[in-house]
Design a protein around this motif. Structure first.
Motif, short mmCIF file in Angstrom:
data_model
loop_
_atom_site.label_atom_id
_atom_site.label_comp_id
_atom_site.label_asym_id
_atom_site.label_seq_id
_atom_site.Cartn_x
_atom_site.Cartn_y
_atom_site.Cartn_z
N THR A 264 16.06 -44.46 -14.19
CA THR A 264 15.58 -44.29 -15.57
C THR A 264 14.56 -43.17 -15.71
O THR A 264 14.23 -42.79 -16.84
CB THR A 264 14.94 -45.60 -16.06
N ALA A 265 14.04 -42.64 -14.60
CA ALA A 265 12.99 -41.61 -14.67
C ALA A 265 13.59 -40.24 -14.91
O ALA A 265 14.81 -40.04 -14.89
CB ALA A 265 12.19 -41.60 -13.37
N GLY A 266 12.71 -39.27 -15.16
CA GLY A 266 13.13 -37.89 -15.25
C GLY A 266 13.26 -37.29 -13.87
O GLY A 266 13.42 -38.00 -12.86
N THR A 267 13.18 -35.97 -13.81
CA THR A 267 13.30 -35.24 -12.55
C THR A 267 12.10 -34.32 -12.38
O THR A 267 11.67 -33.69 -13.34
CB THR A 267 14.60 -34.41 -12.51
N GLN A 268 11.58 -34.27 -11.19
CA GLN A 268 10.51 -33.33 -10.87
C GLN A 268 10.99 -32.34 -9.81
O GLN A 268 11.67 -32.72 -8.86
CB GLN A 268 9.27 -34.06 -10.34
N LEU A 269 10.63 -31.08 -10.01
CA LEU A 269 10.78 -30.07 -8.96
C LEU A 269 9.40 -29.82 -8.37
O LEU A 269 8.44 -29.57 -9.10
CB LEU A 269 11.35 -28.77 -9.53
N VAL A 270 9.31 -29.89 -7.05
CA VAL A 270 8.04 -29.64 -6.36
C VAL A 270 8.21 -28.38 -5.53
O VAL A 270 9.08 -28.30 -4.65
CB VAL A 270 7.65 -30.83 -5.47
N VAL A 271 7.38 -27.38 -5.82
CA VAL A 271 7.49 -26.06 -5.19
C VAL A 271 6.26 -25.82 -4.32
O VAL A 271 5.13 -25.90 -4.79
CB VAL A 271 7.59 -24.95 -6.25
N ASP A 272 6.49 -25.54 -3.04
CA ASP A 272 5.41 -25.21 -2.10
C ASP A 272 5.61 -23.77 -1.64
O ASP A 272 6.68 -23.40 -1.15
CB ASP A 272 5.43 -26.14 -0.90
N VAL A 273 4.58 -22.96 -1.82
CA VAL A 273 4.63 -21.54 -1.46
C VAL A 273 3.45 -21.22 -0.56
O VAL A 273 2.31 -21.64 -0.83
CB VAL A 273 4.59 -20.63 -2.70
N SER A 274 3.70 -20.48 0.52
CA SER A 274 2.61 -19.97 1.36
C SER A 274 2.55 -18.46 1.21
O SER A 274 3.57 -17.78 1.15
CB SER A 274 2.81 -20.36 2.82
N VAL A 275 1.31 -17.95 1.13
CA VAL A 275 1.07 -16.52 0.92
C VAL A 275 0.00 -16.07 1.91
O VAL A 275 -1.06 -16.71 2.02
CB VAL A 275 0.59 -16.22 -0.51
N ALA A 388 8.76 -9.50 -4.51
CA ALA A 388 8.47 -8.17 -5.06
C ALA A 388 6.98 -7.97 -5.26
O ALA A 388 6.47 -6.84 -5.13
CB ALA A 388 9.22 -7.98 -6.38
N GLU A 389 6.25 -9.04 -5.55
CA GLU A 389 4.81 -8.92 -5.77
C GLU A 389 4.01 -9.13 -4.49
O GLU A 389 2.78 -9.17 -4.53
CB GLU A 389 4.36 -9.93 -6.84
N GLY A 390 4.68 -9.26 -3.36
CA GLY A 390 3.97 -9.45 -2.10
C GLY A 390 3.31 -10.81 -1.98
O GLY A 390 2.26 -10.95 -1.35
N LEU A 391 3.93 -11.84 -2.58
CA LEU A 391 3.33 -13.17 -2.65
C LEU A 391 4.21 -14.23 -1.99
O LEU A 391 4.20 -15.39 -2.40
CB LEU A 391 3.09 -13.55 -4.12
N LEU A 392 4.98 -13.83 -0.98
CA LEU A 392 5.88 -14.80 -0.36
C LEU A 392 5.89 -14.65 1.15
O LEU A 392 6.32 -13.63 1.69
CB LEU A 392 7.30 -14.62 -0.90
N ASP A 393 5.38 -15.66 1.82
CA ASP A 393 5.56 -15.80 3.27
C ASP A 393 6.65 -16.84 3.53
O ASP A 393 7.60 -16.60 4.25
CB ASP A 393 4.25 -16.20 3.93
N GLY A 394 6.50 -18.00 2.90
CA GLY A 394 7.51 -19.05 2.98
C GLY A 394 7.52 -19.86 1.71
O GLY A 394 6.52 -19.91 0.97
N LEU A 395 8.65 -20.51 1.42
CA LEU A 395 8.79 -21.31 0.20
C LEU A 395 9.69 -22.49 0.50
O LEU A 395 10.67 -22.39 1.25
CB LEU A 395 9.38 -20.46 -0.93
N ARG A 396 9.37 -23.62 -0.11
CA ARG A 396 10.18 -24.83 0.02
C ARG A 396 10.19 -25.53 -1.34
O ARG A 396 9.14 -25.70 -1.97
CB ARG A 396 9.60 -25.75 1.09
N ILE A 397 11.36 -25.93 -1.79
CA ILE A 397 11.51 -26.61 -3.08
C ILE A 397 12.25 -27.92 -2.87
O ILE A 397 13.26 -27.97 -2.17
CB ILE A 397 12.28 -25.74 -4.10
N GLY A 398 11.73 -28.99 -3.45
CA GLY A 398 12.39 -30.28 -3.41
C GLY A 398 12.46 -30.89 -4.79
O GLY A 398 11.76 -30.45 -5.72
N ARG A 399 13.30 -31.87 -4.96
CA ARG A 399 13.38 -32.58 -6.24
C ARG A 399 13.31 -34.07 -5.97
O ARG A 399 13.72 -34.55 -4.90
CB ARG A 399 14.66 -32.23 -6.99
N LEU A 400 12.79 -34.81 -6.93
CA LEU A 400 12.71 -36.25 -6.80
C LEU A 400 12.64 -36.88 -8.18
O LEU A 400 12.21 -36.21 -9.16
CB LEU A 400 11.48 -36.68 -5.99
#
Length: 485
Positions: A264-275, A388-400
């Motif tokens: 019955t709940a909605g959906t969340q995207l959780v984004v983790d970024v390391s810079v 492109a902005e030099g702001l990405l070392d690693g990224l992980r995205i999950g949904r729940l």
């Protein structure tokens, strides 16, 4: 449970205003400074602590205040305004003093008063006038947020509809918990903010929920809990290891924990970024959070601060200055977006110094009405712009499954399902494009030349969470091994 009172006042709540409000209430009451902090204590003529209040903080943006309290509370309040929070000693006298003090302050300065749920007198361990020979500073009971202590844990009770990672919790972690587990006790109807839930889900946190029957259970696992003088609230069989459920088939959550929330709940995207910021003179702290929010929520952050509610208007320049002033100490900052614009989101930024360079880790949760509303097709463009902005070392995205307002209830929602991972240009150059695409997941190269990144989506496997988790685990292991050479 705790009894907290917030006065939202139009005039500056300086020391003179606080003293005048206190004298209006009772001329026998006295103000004392708490240790070497700016926190003030209200005591009676016998020296007993009745309530503790923080210095007023200016509210530069109302979004987080309305999110934590109620939009009706803040409607019509003037600008500027100040947040003055008082935490009562959990008994009748403490509750009355805290409430009447806030009322007097609001009457003098103009404004409104918000109160939490009723105080529970059964948890609090001590009094400021001790008869056991111990000083309040020795066992932690002198801290304004701590109700009870164990050898390896401290307990903070919060009776609020929405429980944030407040300044009380932040200070308890910094000054009293440290190597102890911070346990947050709430009623079953309370919700946690993303910041508070992130903390209690970590190794030094626990969410303790008091059920309707008076028993206690873990708000993340549903396992029944009992008090232990060594560990605080604990389960008979603590969940340890990924195969714990298989090893302990008889361990069951409390009845009702496995409700139909996920359906019955909605959906969340959780984004983790390391810079990894290379320019130490002008690190672009906070910009990655802006990019994530703009791409996925449709609006940039509006507020930030070192705890919740976040009261400072969003600005990456001032945020970076705050982090630099704290160097070499790490900083944890909280952020959220505008009310009524785009999709709701909240998050945190962790900035850690590595010599003269800054490692930034951001985590942002965005809420959607359902899975169909989540912009999965925007993820490659997000990765490309971060690179492109030099702001990405690693990224992980999950949904729940989760509430659209990115708060969390004590019901089973299931584990986060991976959506994808990415590596930034520097890591891609070290690994090489060939090796980066030779693992279990081929991935997609995005961007041009020195700004090229690799994106590894697992959307096709999202319906099979265990397969998605396995793929991400094997791909991450492949990339780490390739980077080591």
């Amino acid at each position: 449970m705790s009894y907290d009172v917030v006065a939202l006042v139009a005039g500056r709540p300086d020391e003179r205003a606080v003293i005048d409000a206190l004298q209006d209430l009772d001329q026998d009451l006295r103000l004392h400074q708490h240790g070497d902090t700016a926190v003030l204590q209200i005591r009676d003529e016998a020296g007993r602590l009745l309530a503790t209040l923080e210095p007023g903080r200016p509210i530069e943006c109302w979004d987080d205040v309305a999110r934590l309290l109620d939009a009706d509370i803040v409607a019509g309040l003037p600008d500027p305004c100040w947040w003055v929070e008082t935490r009562a000693r959990p008994d009748e006298q403490g509750r009355e003093v805290a409430h009447r003090f806030a009322d007097r302050l609001a009457l003098r300065l103009g404004g409104a008063v918000w109160t939490s749920g009723q105080a529970d007198f059964g948890l609090w361990q001590g009094d400021e006038v001790r008869d056991d020979g111990k000083d309040e500073e020795e066992d932690g009971s002198g801290h304004p947020a701590i109700e009870r202590t164990a050898a390896r844990a401290v307990l903070i009770a919060q009776d609020r509809p929405v429980v944030p990672f407040s300044s009380w919790l932040s200070d308890a972690v910094a000054t009293r918990a440290r190597d102890k587990v911070l346990q947050v006790l709430t009623p079953h109807a309370s919700r946690l903010t993303y910041g508070a839930r992130t903390f209690v889900a970590g190794p030094l946190g626990r969410w303790v929920v008091r059920g309707e029957d008076g028993g206690h259970y873990d708000g993340l696992t549903g396992l029944p809990l009992h008090w232990d003088d060594e560990d605080g609230f604990r389960a008979d069989k603590e969940p340890v290891g990924v195969d714990w459920a298989a090893r302990e088939p008889d361990a069951e959550p409390v009845p009702g924990f496995r409700a139909d929330f996920a359906e019955t709940a909605g959906t969340q995207l959780v984004v983790d970024v390391s810079v990894r910021h290379g320019d130490t003179s002008e690190p672009r702290l906070g910009r990655a959070a802006e990019v994530v929010a703009e791409h996925l929520a449709g609006a940039p952050p509006t507020v930030w601060g070192p705890h919740e509610p976040a009261l400072m208007a969003w600005g990456t320049g001032r945020l970076a200055e705050f982090v630099r002033e704290r160097a070499p100490r790490p900083s944890v900052l909280y952020l959220s977006g505008p009310l009524g614009q785009g999709h709701p989101f909240s998050g945190q930024i962790r900035a850690t110094w590595r010599g003269t360079r800054v490692q930034e880790r951001i985590s942002v949760a965005v809420g959607f009405e359902d899975e169909a509303a989540a912009p999965f097709d925007a993820l490659p463009a997000l990765v490309e712009e971060l690179a492109a902005e030099g702001l990405l070392d690693g990224l992980r995205i999950g949904r729940l499954p989760g509430r659209t307002d990115t708060t969390y209830v004590p019901l089973w929602a299931g584990p986060a399902v991976p959506v994808g991972i990415a590596i930034g240009p520097d890591r891609l150059r070290r690994i090489g494009a060939g090796l980066a695409q030779a693992g279990p997941m081929k991935g997609t190269l995005l961007g041009e030349d020195e700004h090229q990144a690799a994106w590894y989506p697992v959307l096709a496997d999202a319906a099979a969470p265990l397969r998605a988790l396995d793929l991400i685990g094997r791909q991450s292991a492949h990339l780490s091994a390739a980077e080591r050479g």
